[in-house]
Design an enzyme around this catalytic site. Structure first.
Site, PDB file in Angstrom:
ATOM      1  N   CYS A 158     -50.528 -48.603  11.225  1.00 37.50           N
ATOM      2  CA  CYS A 158     -50.821 -47.765  12.389  1.00 37.50           C
ATOM      3  C   CYS A 158     -51.534 -48.469  13.534  1.00 37.50           C
ATOM      4  O   CYS A 158     -51.083 -48.392  14.685  1.00 37.50           O
ATOM      5  CB  CYS A 158     -51.590 -46.526  11.962  1.00 37.50           C
ATOM      6  SG  CYS A 158     -53.043 -46.846  10.951  1.00 37.50           S
TER       7      CYS A 158
ATOM      8  N   ASP B 123     -44.740 -43.239  13.140  1.00 38.41           N
ATOM      9  CA  ASP B 123     -45.500 -44.392  13.650  1.00 38.41           C
ATOM     10  C   ASP B 123     -45.224 -45.706  12.926  1.00 38.41           C
ATOM     11  O   ASP B 123     -45.670 -46.756  13.376  1.00 38.41           O
ATOM     12  CB  ASP B 123     -47.005 -44.088  13.715  1.00 38.41           C
ATOM     13  CG  ASP B 123     -47.696 -44.005  12.368  1.00 38.41           C
ATOM     14  OD1 ASP B 123     -47.014 -43.924  11.324  1.00 38.41           O
ATOM     15  OD2 ASP B 123     -48.947 -44.015  12.356  1.00 38.41           O
ATOM     16  N   HIS B 124     -44.526 -45.698  11.811  1.00 42.16           N
ATOM     17  CA  HIS B 124     -43.985 -46.892  11.133  1.00 42.16           C
ATOM     18  C   HIS B 124     -43.280 -46.389   9.878  1.00 42.16           C
ATOM     19  O   HIS B 124     -43.149 -45.172   9.679  1.00 42.16           O
ATOM     20  CB  HIS B 124     -45.061 -47.932  10.800  1.00 42.16           C
ATOM     21  CG  HIS B 124     -46.264 -47.383  10.110  1.00 42.16           C
ATOM     22  ND1 HIS B 124     -46.242 -46.968   8.798  1.00 42.16           N
ATOM     23  CD2 HIS B 124     -47.528 -47.155  10.543  1.00 42.16           C
ATOM     24  CE1 HIS B 124     -47.437 -46.514   8.455  1.00 42.16           C
ATOM     25  NE2 HIS B 124     -48.234 -46.610   9.503  1.00 42.16           N
TER      26      HIS B 124
ATOM     27  N   GLU C  25     -46.967 -39.604  10.984  1.00 43.10           N
ATOM     28  CA  GLU C  25     -47.507 -40.825  10.384  1.00 43.10           C
ATOM     29  C   GLU C  25     -46.778 -41.194   9.094  1.00 43.10           C
ATOM     30  O   GLU C  25     -46.494 -40.335   8.254  1.00 43.10           O
ATOM     31  CB  GLU C  25     -49.005 -40.650  10.109  1.00 43.10           C
ATOM     32  CG  GLU C  25     -49.781 -40.395  11.399  1.00 43.10           C
ATOM     33  CD  GLU C  25     -51.279 -40.593  11.236  1.00 43.10           C
ATOM     34  OE1 GLU C  25     -51.689 -41.402  10.384  1.00 43.10           O
ATOM     35  OE2 GLU C  25     -52.031 -39.937  11.963  1.00 43.10           O
ATOM     36  N   ASP C  26     -46.505 -42.483   8.976  1.00 42.00           N
ATOM     37  CA  ASP C  26     -46.052 -43.069   7.710  1.00 42.00           C
ATOM     38  C   ASP C  26     -44.735 -42.486   7.217  1.00 42.00           C
ATOM     39  O   ASP C  26     -44.577 -42.202   6.027  1.00 42.00           O
ATOM     40  CB  ASP C  26     -47.125 -42.892   6.628  1.00 42.00           C
ATOM     41  CG  ASP C  26     -48.435 -43.590   6.953  1.00 42.00           C
ATOM     42  OD1 ASP C  26     -48.620 -43.972   8.121  1.00 42.00           O
ATOM     43  OD2 ASP C  26     -49.280 -43.732   6.064  1.00 42.00           O
TER      44      ASP C  26
END
Length: 475
Positions: free
Chosen positions: A78, A239-240, A39-40
């Site tokens: 997300c 995820d980004h 994540e992130d």
């Protein structure tokens, strides 16, 4: 005659058994597929050429597989990004671009794991979902902190997702963390002020990326210990973009570019793309909308026609894309509407609410020390461009050359030298919005009013209820 009849029965039985065995063998010969996700975090990894990053486990995976140089998450936050993945459709087409919104799926459409399950795959998710969509029935065989490929029935191929949260935005500001990365060696992006607080947050972010690498490395160890490394295709992606302000939530390259590593073992060499080389780099443009069409292709399943993504691996791989697209809608409690497109080098951004500043107050974003100090320095008059831009109204159009300006701070939209490129990308963006029937021009309440009992997707494909071409002309 009796013996002849018996012989025919035996031959028929053997033929049927062989056909059953062939079918069973085909199922067994399908690859297992594992997604390792985090994540992130953007491509701040050694295998992507970042010498400040410490990511030995994923770098080792990349040395056996291939990395994609330009992968976009489509959405820079997300929930809409994961919505795009699970449907194989753009969140803007589904009416699901807004953070933590909730809408029905289009009529007759399933979530992607359901197609795998129908084909005999055991599908698990461990554990984050965060979809902006109502589930059309059971999506996963198991989706929880206990979900694991180990629980698959004997002989069944598996598709398993393992998500790590340790690099999430919330961990950048976690107090009491003892830095491992030296903050004096941080490369501060041109849009951030160069202060000890900003350097500390970036260093802590890199520490968390290293922790993420170690945790996902343990998932690789599990596969190796079970003897599955040579019958499992492995994807890793973030995820980004990073959880730092003006990455996460913003459809610049800084908010959309993610690392993507794919390892395809020798057993499934026939599924490798032509440019697959151990430790290699693919320049093919890929995005989150393409992930599940690609998994279905690798599993030998033709992606359904409604999927807007295109497979980039396997027997149903489509020709390479010319452009990737991004979008920003409501982020938590603040509205905005931004669309972006890249050809891999240039990024064009269309701001449909230019009167709103970039850095609108979002409670969650403002919990990060960098955001607080950046805001305060601007309002104290202590910053100069480009550090000031985030706190000011937006131009309606932006254009950046990633080769000359990787931080995307030198807007070329008014430079006549780039007029043709701007026109090309502007046209590509408009054509895409029309093709997918982008629902973003409707306020959320109006979207739900117009759709009635239909999904936003089905409503938007009714020109009488959503005259998009006319709306675009006005916009």
């Amino acid at each position: 005659m009796a013996w002849k009849g018996l012989a025919l029965l035996v031959v028929a039985w053997l033929g049927a058994e062989k056909a059953w065995c062939d079918s069973s063998d085909r199922v067994r010969q399908r690859p297992n597929i594992v997604w390792l996700t985090s994540e992130d975090n953007g491509p701040h990894m050694g295998c992507y050429g970042d010498s400040y990053a410490v990511t030995p486990r994923l770098d080792a995976l990349a040395s056996r597989g291939i990395i994609f140089a330009r992968c976009w998450s489509n959405a820079p936050v997300c929930a809409p990004a994961r919505t795009t993945i699970i449907a194989g459709m753009y969140a803007t087409s589904l009416g699901a671009e807004h953070m933590r919104s909730f809408v029905p799926m289009p009529r007759g459409v399933l979530m992607a794991p359901q197609y795998l399950r129908k084909a005999g795959y055991y599908c698990t998710n461990n554990r984050k979902e965060d979809y902006n969509l109502e589930k059309p029935g059971q999506v996963w065989d198991e989706s929880s902190g206990r979900a694991h490929w180990r629980n698959a029935p004997e002989g069944a191929p598996f598709f398993a997702v393992f998500n790590s949260t340790v690099s999430h935005e919330s961990q950048i500001r976690k107090k009491g963390h003892q830095l491992v990365h030296d903050p004096s060696k941080v490369r501060v992006p041109a849009y951030h002020p160069d202060t000890p607080i900003v350097r500390h947050d970036w260093a802590q972010y890199y520490d968390k990326v290293t922790e993420m690498d170690a945790r996902l490395g343990k998932r690789l160890d599990e596969l190796a210990a079970a003897g599955h490394m040579e019958d499992t295709i492995i994807f890793y992606y973030g995820d980004h973009g990073s959880g730092m302000p003006r990455s996460k939530r913003w459809p610049y390259n800084s908010g959309l570019q993610v690392p993507l590593i794919v390892y395809i073992p020798k057993k499934f060499a026939h599924l490798r793309p032509n440019d697959y080389r151990a430790g290699g780099v693919s320049e093919r443009l890929v995005a989150f909308v393409d992930l599940f069409p690609t998994v279905l292709s690798l599993a030998g399943i033709r992606p359904p026609e409604h999927m807007q993504g295109r497979a980039f691996l396997g027997p149903y791989a489509a020709p390479p894309k010319k452009y990737l697209f991004g979008y920003r809608g409501r982020m938590d409690e603040r509205y905005d509407m931004v669309r972006s497109v890249t050809d891999g080098r240039f990024v064009y951004i269309r701001n449909y609410m230019p009167h709103k500043i970039y850095g609108q107050y979002l409670d969650y974003m403002f919990q990060t020390p960098t955001t607080q100090q950046w805001h305060d320095l601007y309002h104290a008059g202590k910053l100069r461009p480009p550090q000031t831009y985030f706190w000011e109204p937006k131009p309606s159009e932006e254009l950046y050359d990633l080769e000359a300006d990787p931080d995307e701070v030198h807007n070329l939209a008014l430079d006549s030298q780039y007029a043709d490129k701007k026109a090309e990308l502007r046209r590509a963006l408009r054509d895409w919005m029309l093709e997918v029937r982008d629902t973003g021009f409707l306020p959320e309440a109006e979207l739900h009013r117009r759709r009635g009992n239909d999904s936003p997707y089905d409503m938007a494909h009714d020109e009488s209820r959503y005259p998009l071409r006319q709306i675009l002309e006005a916009a």
